[in-house]
Design a protein around this motif. Sequence first.
Motif, PDB file in Angstrom:
ATOM      1  N   PHE A  89      -6.281 -13.838  11.589  1.00  0.00           N
ATOM      2  CA  PHE A  89      -6.273 -12.641  12.427  1.00  0.00           C
ATOM      3  C   PHE A  89      -5.235 -12.721  13.541  1.00  0.00           C
ATOM      4  CE2 PHE A  89     -10.517 -13.653  10.828  1.00  0.00           C
ATOM      5  CZ  PHE A  89     -10.705 -12.578   9.979  1.00  0.00           C
ATOM      6  N   LYS A  90      -4.390 -13.756  13.514  1.00  0.00           N
ATOM      7  CA  LYS A  90      -3.445 -14.002  14.586  1.00  0.00           C
ATOM      8  C   LYS A  90      -1.995 -13.842  14.127  1.00  0.00           C
ATOM      9  CE  LYS A  90      -6.753 -15.188  17.444  1.00  0.00           C
ATOM     10  NZ  LYS A  90      -7.099 -14.339  18.596  1.00  0.00           N
ATOM     11  N   LYS A  91      -1.098 -13.641  15.084  1.00  0.00           N
ATOM     12  CA  LYS A  91       0.339 -13.624  14.818  1.00  0.00           C
ATOM     13  C   LYS A  91       0.840 -15.057  14.772  1.00  0.00           C
ATOM     14  CE  LYS A  91       1.097  -9.137  17.034  1.00  0.00           C
ATOM     15  NZ  LYS A  91       1.814  -8.399  18.088  1.00  0.00           N
ATOM     16  N   PRO A  92       1.912 -15.332  13.988  1.00  0.00           N
ATOM     17  CA  PRO A  92       2.739 -14.378  13.259  1.00  0.00           C
ATOM     18  C   PRO A  92       2.372 -14.194  11.782  1.00  0.00           C
ATOM     19  CG  PRO A  92       3.824 -16.501  13.295  1.00  0.00           C
ATOM     20  CD  PRO A  92       2.524 -16.671  14.030  1.00  0.00           C
ATOM     21  N   GLY A  93       1.511 -15.074  11.224  1.00  0.00           N
ATOM     22  CA  GLY A  93       1.335 -15.042   9.769  1.00  0.00           C
ATOM     23  C   GLY A  93       0.022 -14.481   9.291  1.00  0.00           C
ATOM     24  N   GLY A  94      -0.808 -13.980  10.204  1.00  0.00           N
ATOM     25  CA  GLY A  94      -2.095 -13.444   9.796  1.00  0.00           C
ATOM     26  C   GLY A  94      -2.009 -12.007   9.323  1.00  0.00           C
ATOM     27  N   GLY A  95      -3.188 -11.428   9.099  1.00  0.00           N
ATOM     28  CA  GLY A  95      -3.251 -10.044   8.652  1.00  0.00           C
ATOM     29  C   GLY A  95      -3.234  -9.922   7.145  1.00  0.00           C
ATOM     30  N   PRO A  96      -3.782  -8.845   6.619  1.00  0.00           N
ATOM     31  CA  PRO A  96      -3.913  -8.695   5.163  1.00  0.00           C
ATOM     32  C   PRO A  96      -2.603  -8.496   4.420  1.00  0.00           C
ATOM     33  CG  PRO A  96      -4.621  -6.702   6.296  1.00  0.00           C
ATOM     34  CD  PRO A  96      -4.422  -7.737   7.359  1.00  0.00           C
ATOM     35  N   GLN A  97      -1.538  -8.077   5.117  1.00  0.00           N
ATOM     36  CA  GLN A  97      -0.273  -7.880   4.414  1.00  0.00           C
ATOM     37  C   GLN A  97       0.219  -9.208   3.812  1.00  0.00           C
ATOM     38  OE1 GLN A  97      -0.206  -4.564   4.022  1.00  0.00           O
ATOM     39  NE2 GLN A  97       1.911  -4.374   4.663  1.00  0.00           N
ATOM     40  N   TYR A  98       0.326 -10.224   4.653  1.00  0.00           N
ATOM     41  CA  TYR A  98       0.814 -11.523   4.183  1.00  0.00           C
ATOM     42  C   TYR A  98      -0.229 -12.251   3.341  1.00  0.00           C
ATOM     43  CZ  TYR A  98       4.640 -10.999   7.543  1.00  0.00           C
ATOM     44  OH  TYR A  98       5.737 -10.546   8.237  1.00  0.00           O
ATOM     45  N   ASP A  99      -1.495 -11.951   3.559  1.00  0.00           N
ATOM     46  CA  ASP A  99      -2.558 -12.693   2.904  1.00  0.00           C
ATOM     47  C   ASP A  99      -2.893 -12.156   1.516  1.00  0.00           C
ATOM     48  OD1 ASP A  99      -4.757 -14.461   2.569  1.00  0.00           O
ATOM     49  OD2 ASP A  99      -6.107 -12.901   3.286  1.00  0.00           O
ATOM     50  N   VAL A 100      -3.046 -10.842   1.374  1.00  0.00           N
ATOM     51  CA  VAL A 100      -3.485 -10.296   0.083  1.00  0.00           C
ATOM     52  C   VAL A 100      -2.591  -9.181  -0.470  1.00  0.00           C
ATOM     53  CG1 VAL A 100      -5.911 -10.941   0.217  1.00  0.00           C
ATOM     54  CG2 VAL A 100      -5.146  -8.826   1.295  1.00  0.00           C
ATOM     55  N   THR A 101      -1.996  -8.355   0.408  1.00  0.00           N
ATOM     56  CA  THR A 101      -1.100  -7.321  -0.116  1.00  0.00           C
ATOM     57  C   THR A 101       0.070  -7.939  -0.858  1.00  0.00           C
ATOM     58  OG1 THR A 101      -1.675  -5.981   1.809  1.00  0.00           O
ATOM     59  CG2 THR A 101       0.146  -5.199   0.456  1.00  0.00           C
ATOM     60  N   VAL A 102       0.391  -9.176  -0.524  1.00  0.00           N
ATOM     61  CA  VAL A 102       1.461  -9.893  -1.204  1.00  0.00           C
ATOM     62  C   VAL A 102       1.225  -9.934  -2.715  1.00  0.00           C
ATOM     63  CG1 VAL A 102       0.317 -12.111  -0.783  1.00  0.00           C
ATOM     64  CG2 VAL A 102       2.774 -12.063  -1.189  1.00  0.00           C
ATOM     65  N   TYR A 103      -0.038 -10.022  -3.152  1.00  0.00           N
ATOM     66  CA  TYR A 103      -0.328  -9.991  -4.582  1.00  0.00           C
ATOM     67  C   TYR A 103       0.027  -8.629  -5.174  1.00  0.00           C
ATOM     68  CZ  TYR A 103      -3.128 -14.268  -4.032  1.00  0.00           C
ATOM     69  OH  TYR A 103      -3.558 -15.542  -3.789  1.00  0.00           O
ATOM     70  N   CYS A 104      -0.413  -7.580  -4.510  1.00  0.00           N
ATOM     71  CA  CYS A 104      -0.130  -6.226  -4.992  1.00  0.00           C
ATOM     72  C   CYS A 104       1.369  -5.969  -5.052  1.00  0.00           C
ATOM     73  CB  CYS A 104      -0.783  -5.192  -4.062  1.00  0.00           C
ATOM     74  SG  CYS A 104      -2.556  -5.428  -3.821  1.00  0.00           S
ATOM     75  N   LEU A 105       2.093  -6.449  -4.042  1.00  0.00           N
ATOM     76  CA  LEU A 105       3.536  -6.210  -3.991  1.00  0.00           C
ATOM     77  C   LEU A 105       4.281  -7.028  -5.037  1.00  0.00           C
ATOM     78  CD1 LEU A 105       3.979  -6.030  -0.125  1.00  0.00           C
ATOM     79  CD2 LEU A 105       4.284  -4.154  -1.753  1.00  0.00           C
ATOM     80  N   HIS A 106       3.847  -8.246  -5.310  1.00  0.00           N
ATOM     81  CA  HIS A 106       4.474  -9.015  -6.388  1.00  0.00           C
ATOM     82  C   HIS A 106       4.193  -8.360  -7.737  1.00  0.00           C
ATOM     83  CE1 HIS A 106       6.311 -12.851  -4.980  1.00  0.00           C
ATOM     84  NE2 HIS A 106       5.672 -12.522  -3.870  1.00  0.00           N
ATOM     85  N   ASN A 107       2.988  -7.829  -7.896  1.00  0.00           N
ATOM     86  CA  ASN A 107       2.673  -7.119  -9.134  1.00  0.00           C
ATOM     87  C   ASN A 107       3.582  -5.910  -9.323  1.00  0.00           C
ATOM     88  OD1 ASN A 107       0.665  -8.552 -10.465  1.00  0.00           O
ATOM     89  ND2 ASN A 107      -1.012  -7.549  -9.398  1.00  0.00           N
ATOM     90  N   ILE A 108       3.614  -5.042  -8.331  1.00  0.00           N
ATOM     91  CA  ILE A 108       4.282  -3.752  -8.548  1.00  0.00           C
ATOM     92  C   ILE A 108       5.795  -3.897  -8.595  1.00  0.00           C
ATOM     93  CG2 ILE A 108       4.516  -2.929  -6.153  1.00  0.00           C
ATOM     94  CD1 ILE A 108       3.223  -0.244  -7.389  1.00  0.00           C
ATOM     95  N   THR A 109       6.356  -4.820  -7.809  1.00  0.00           N
ATOM     96  CA  THR A 109       7.809  -5.025  -7.892  1.00  0.00           C
ATOM     97  C   THR A 109       8.176  -5.827  -9.133  1.00  0.00           C
ATOM     98  OG1 THR A 109       7.622  -6.937  -6.407  1.00  0.00           O
ATOM     99  CG2 THR A 109       8.204  -4.813  -5.415  1.00  0.00           C
ATOM    100  N   GLY A 110       7.303  -6.729  -9.554  1.00  0.00           N
ATOM    101  CA  GLY A 110       7.557  -7.439 -10.801  1.00  0.00           C
ATOM    102  C   GLY A 110       7.565  -6.502 -11.988  1.00  0.00           C
ATOM    103  N   ILE A 111       6.696  -5.490 -11.953  1.00  0.00           N
ATOM    104  CA  ILE A 111       6.593  -4.529 -13.048  1.00  0.00           C
ATOM    105  C   ILE A 111       7.674  -3.456 -12.958  1.00  0.00           C
ATOM    106  CG2 ILE A 111       5.137  -2.677 -13.983  1.00  0.00           C
ATOM    107  CD1 ILE A 111       2.714  -4.486 -13.203  1.00  0.00           C
ATOM    108  N   LEU A 112       7.895  -2.906 -11.775  1.00  0.00           N
ATOM    109  CA  LEU A 112       8.832  -1.788 -11.606  1.00  0.00           C
ATOM    110  C   LEU A 112      10.236  -2.236 -11.229  1.00  0.00           C
ATOM    111  CD1 LEU A 112       6.634   0.783  -9.624  1.00  0.00           C
ATOM    112  CD2 LEU A 112       7.060   0.693 -12.099  1.00  0.00           C
ATOM    113  N   GLY A 113      10.371  -3.434 -10.695  1.00  0.00           N
ATOM    114  CA  GLY A 113      11.650  -3.875 -10.164  1.00  0.00           C
ATOM    115  C   GLY A 113      11.692  -3.688  -8.663  1.00  0.00           C
TER     116      GLY A 113
END
Length: 374
Positions: free
Chosen positions: A187-211
Motif C-alpha cells: 500500500f506504499k510508494k513507490p512499488g505498491g498498489g494494484p497496478q504493479y501488483d496485479v494489473t501487470v498480469y492483465c497488461l502482459h496478457n492483452i499486449t502479448g495478445i494484441l501487441g
Amino acid sequence: MSQRVGMGVVGAGAIGIRGALMHLSQEDVQDRVRLAAICDPVPGRAEAAAQKYGVARWYLTYEELLADPDVDAVTLCTPIGLHYQQGLMAIDAGKHIHFNKTMTTRVDEATDLIQRAAAKGVHIIASPGMMLFPHNRRIRRLILEGKLGTLSWAIAGTTAGSGQYHLQEEFRTGQDVLTSVDPSWYFKKPGGGPQYDVTVYCLHNITGILGPARRVTALSGIAIPERHYQGRTIATEMDDNTILMLDFGNAMTAVIYATVAGSITVGFQPNIYGTEGSVVGTRFKPVAGEEQELKLPDEFPPHVSGVHREMREFHVFEDMMQLVDLIREGKPSIVTAEHARHVIDIIESGYRAAETGQTQELRTTFDPLPLADL
C-alpha cells in the motif's frame, strides 16, 4: 553450462516461499537447479526457510548472498520498489536475474537494467510470462488470422490487489517468523498498489495478445484510505482504484481496470470484441458458428508438470525455469525484459495521465509473437 544452476532466493516472504522455495525444492528439478542460498533481513526468517526447504546457505543481507560463489542467478522476491537497485547489484555481481513482477516502477530504470545486463552478459527474465500459456497463443493466432474480423474494443482487469487479499494470505496470519510477513509495502510508494501488483498480469496478457499499445489515458485515486492489519493501521499511499484506456491504433481501444470492487472479467484474461467474433475469457465466440473453448484440460506452460500442477504460483516457477534453460542451454525465452518494460511504460504513463488529465504517448515497444511462432 551443464551443471545445475545455483539459485539465490532474495526474500523469504509470501512469493519467496510459495513461488520459489516450494517449487525449487521439488525432486523433479534437482537435475537442473538447486537452492544455493536465501536471504531476508528479518532475523530468523531466512534461517527458518532454509531449514524447511533445504536451502544450502542463508544470509541476513543481500550483499552476502551476492558474494556467494555458488549463486549463479537470483530470483527477486522482494517489494517491487526495491527491484531496480537490487537488479543493478546483481548485474554488477555477474548474477543472472529473474524479476518477479513488476521488474521496475519506471521505464528509465528498466532501460538501464536492460542495457547494463547486455553489457555484462547477464540474462534477465521478467515475470509474468503470460504468453507461455497455450490458450493465450491460440487467442493471438485467431486475431492474426482475422477470425475476429476488425477489432473494436477489449476489457481486462481485477480487484485482487485492491481489497483484502494481501492482508489475509496464509503467510501473514500466523504467529511464527514464516507466517507473519508484514504486508504494508503493498500500500506504499513507490512499488505498491494494484497496478504493479496485479494489473501487470492483465497488461502482459492483452499486449502479448494484441501487441504493443500506442497511448494511454486514465482516471485514478485512493478509494480506501487505510487498511487494518493485526491491530494496527496502514495508511494507503498508492492509488487503489484505477481505470486505464489504451489506444492500440486503428480505433482499437482497451479498458484495463484495477478497482476495489466490481470485477466483470474472468481472472486476468481479457474480453476482446471484433466484427466477426469475440474472445470472452478463454472462449472464442464467432458471429456464425460454434463456440470454442481455447483452454484445454490439463494444459500448462512447458515446465509445469507433475506436482507443480497442483501447487500455487506455478507461473512463477515456469518463469524461473525459463531463466534456468537460458543459462544452461542458451535457449531464448519469449519472456522478455522489453515486454516487461512496455507494461511498466503503460502503468507509469497511466499514473501521469491521471495526474495531468492528458493522454500520454507511450515511449516503448516490443516484438510480439509472430504467427509462425504460434
